[in-house]
Write a protein that holds these residues in place. Structure first.
Motif, short mmCIF file in Angstrom:
data_model
loop_
_atom_site.label_atom_id
_atom_site.label_comp_id
_atom_site.label_asym_id
_atom_site.label_seq_id
_atom_site.Cartn_x
_atom_site.Cartn_y
_atom_site.Cartn_z
N PRO A 266 0.81 -1.24 0.00
CA PRO A 266 0.00 0.00 0.00
C PRO A 266 0.83 1.27 0.00
N VAL A 267 1.97 1.28 0.70
CA VAL A 267 2.83 2.45 0.70
C VAL A 267 3.39 2.70 -0.70
N GLN A 268 3.78 1.63 -1.39
CA GLN A 268 4.31 1.75 -2.74
C GLN A 268 3.26 2.35 -3.68
N ARG A 269 2.01 1.89 -3.56
CA ARG A 269 0.94 2.43 -4.41
C ARG A 269 0.70 3.91 -4.10
N LEU A 270 0.74 4.27 -2.82
CA LEU A 270 0.52 5.66 -2.43
C LEU A 270 1.60 6.56 -3.01
N VAL A 271 2.86 6.15 -2.88
CA VAL A 271 3.96 6.98 -3.36
C VAL A 271 3.94 7.07 -4.88
N GLN A 272 3.64 5.98 -5.56
CA GLN A 272 3.58 5.99 -7.01
C GLN A 272 2.48 6.90 -7.54
N SER A 273 1.42 7.09 -6.75
CA SER A 273 0.35 7.98 -7.18
C SER A 273 0.83 9.42 -7.27
N TYR A 274 1.96 9.73 -6.60
CA TYR A 274 2.55 11.06 -6.71
C TYR A 274 3.65 11.09 -7.75
N GLY A 275 3.76 10.02 -8.52
CA GLY A 275 4.75 9.98 -9.59
C GLY A 275 6.16 9.78 -9.12
N ASN A 276 6.34 9.12 -8.01
CA ASN A 276 7.68 8.92 -7.48
C ASN A 276 7.91 7.44 -7.20
N GLN A 277 9.17 7.03 -7.24
CA GLN A 277 9.55 5.65 -6.93
C GLN A 277 10.18 5.63 -5.55
N PHE A 278 9.68 4.75 -4.70
CA PHE A 278 10.18 4.69 -3.33
C PHE A 278 9.92 3.31 -2.77
N SER A 279 10.85 2.81 -2.01
CA SER A 279 10.68 1.51 -1.35
C SER A 279 11.00 1.69 0.14
N ILE A 280 10.22 1.00 0.96
CA ILE A 280 10.40 1.10 2.41
C ILE A 280 11.74 0.49 2.80
N SER A 281 12.49 1.22 3.60
CA SER A 281 13.76 0.71 4.11
C SER A 281 13.53 0.09 5.48
N GLY A 282 14.02 -1.12 5.66
CA GLY A 282 13.84 -1.84 6.92
C GLY A 282 15.06 -1.71 7.81
N LEU A 283 15.16 -2.63 8.75
CA LEU A 283 16.30 -2.64 9.66
C LEU A 283 17.54 -3.14 8.93
N GLY A 284 18.56 -2.32 8.88
CA GLY A 284 19.82 -2.74 8.29
C GLY A 284 20.63 -3.58 9.26
N VAL A 285 21.85 -3.88 8.85
CA VAL A 285 22.72 -4.70 9.69
C VAL A 285 23.01 -4.00 11.02
N THR A 286 23.33 -2.71 10.94
CA THR A 286 23.65 -1.96 12.17
C THR A 286 22.46 -1.88 13.10
N GLU A 287 21.28 -1.53 12.54
CA GLU A 287 20.08 -1.43 13.37
C GLU A 287 19.71 -2.77 13.98
N SER A 288 19.87 -3.84 13.20
CA SER A 288 19.55 -5.18 13.73
C SER A 288 20.49 -5.54 14.87
N LEU A 289 21.77 -5.26 14.71
CA LEU A 289 22.73 -5.55 15.79
C LEU A 289 22.43 -4.73 17.04
N VAL A 290 22.04 -3.46 16.83
CA VAL A 290 21.67 -2.63 17.98
C VAL A 290 20.46 -3.20 18.70
N LEU A 291 19.47 -3.65 17.93
CA LEU A 291 18.26 -4.23 18.53
C LEU A 291 18.60 -5.49 19.31
N TRP A 292 19.37 -6.38 18.71
CA TRP A 292 19.71 -7.65 19.39
C TRP A 292 20.59 -7.40 20.62
N THR A 293 21.56 -6.51 20.46
CA THR A 293 22.44 -6.21 21.59
C THR A 293 21.67 -5.51 22.71
N GLY A 294 20.81 -4.56 22.34
CA GLY A 294 20.01 -3.87 23.35
C GLY A 294 19.09 -4.81 24.10
#
Length: 317
Positions: A266-294
């Motif tokens: 749904p987010v992809q469809r919403l952004v494309q309706s404004y004529g833009n290309q965008f993909s949701i960024s998730g937890l990267g390696v650093t963020e995942s390590l911070v989550l697990w370590t925390g």
């Protein structure tokens, strides 16, 4: 003398090996205990995972909102209105000079004739415009700044307005200021919610470890009776807290990934309706390590608080 030093070194080495061996044994046995009682452990892991996933999801929302504001075609644009006596050659050279500045990402020169043609095409008043003796529109330079903070944008606009060829500069800063106000509020909300939920995780793990201590009260009394130190008795419960925290963090990571997969379409469809290309960024390696370590650190801290409070109350009779 050398023989005595060698004996002491061997003793220290043996103690170190025994200490590490006991840690490995306790870590394996505590994890095995959790897996044997997998239903109860899963319930605790889910409670911890949900508590950790909520601030992680809000954090990702803020990150993606920032990415959208940077990628969106409506990102900040400064319009410079040039003096009437500036020729096309001078205007293009001036635009190139501005583009070479560190605070500017790109520029686009629009001549007075091009501006008039675009106005005629978009306004529908072509016949009215053709009846005019002179072109009322000035040449302009569209400037894409390399920054988006409202305070820095105001400084850039003020500097550009002082240029010789510029009569005025304009840009609507209201929506940018609102966006940064929303992001600033969101950051504080994530910090406050993260702190409250981290406290909740400590209480969950602390209460779980307290129950584990009560269930092993007789065993603890026997260990203390035969000379077991507090550190020796405390160690299994600290590893229990570690596995609870780490397991909850892994559950939180899975919940975040599932949520992103659920929201991606749904987010992809919403952004494309404004004529833009965008993909949701998730937890990267650093963020995942911070989550697990925390999560692991919270688990150990929760266990340490519970053990420090309840262990001294158990003494052999």
């Amino acid at each position: 003398m050398a023989a005595g030093a060698s004996v002491r070194s061997r003793r220290l080495l043996d103690r170190g090996r025994a200490w590490l061996g006991h840690h490995r044994t306790v870590a394996r046995e505590s994890l095995a205990t959790l897996l044997r009682n997998w239903l109860t452990s899963t319930m605790t892991w889910l409670a911890i995972g949900i508590a950790l996933a909520l601030p992680a999801i809000l954090y990702l929302i803020l990150v993606n909102v920032g990415n959208v504001s940077g990628e969106w075609e409506g990102k900040p644009r400064i319009t410079l209105y040039l003096e009437d006596n500036v020729s096309s050659v001078d205007g293009k050279a001036f635009a190139k000079e501005i583009e070479d500045r560190e605070t500017v990402e790109s520029t686009h020169y629009v001549s007075a004739e091009e501006a008039l043609d675009e106005f005629k095409a978009l306004s529908g008043f072509g016949e009215v415009v053709d009846s005019l003796d002179d072109n009322p529109l000035p040449a302009v330079i569209i400037v894409a700044p390399a920054v988006s903070e409202p305070a820095r944008l105001k400084l850039i606009i003020a500097a550009l307005e002082d240029e010789n060829h510029v009569t005025s500069a304009s840009m609507d800063l209201k929506w940018i200021e609102r966006l940064y106000a929303i992001i600033g509020f969101g950051q504080r909300l994530v910090a406050a919610l993260g702190a409250f939920l981290a406290l909740g995780v400590l209480l969950i793990i602390g209460n779980t470890i307290r129950l584990a201590i009560e269930n092993r009260r007789d065993e603890i009394e026997v260990v203390k009776l035969v000379g077991g130190t507090d550190a020796f008795v405390r160690r299994p419960f600290l590893y229990l807290g570690l596995w609870y925290g780490l397991g909850g963090a892994i559950i939180a990571w899975l919940l975040v990934q599932i949520s992103l997969m659920f929201l991606a379409a749904p987010v992809q469809r919403l952004v494309q309706s404004y004529g833009n290309q965008f993909s949701i960024s998730g937890l990267g390696v650093t963020e995942s390590l911070v989550l697990w370590t925390g999560g692991s650190i919270l688990g150990v801290l929760g266990a340490l608080l519970a053990v420090s409070r309840h262990l001294h109350e158990i003494e052999p009779h």
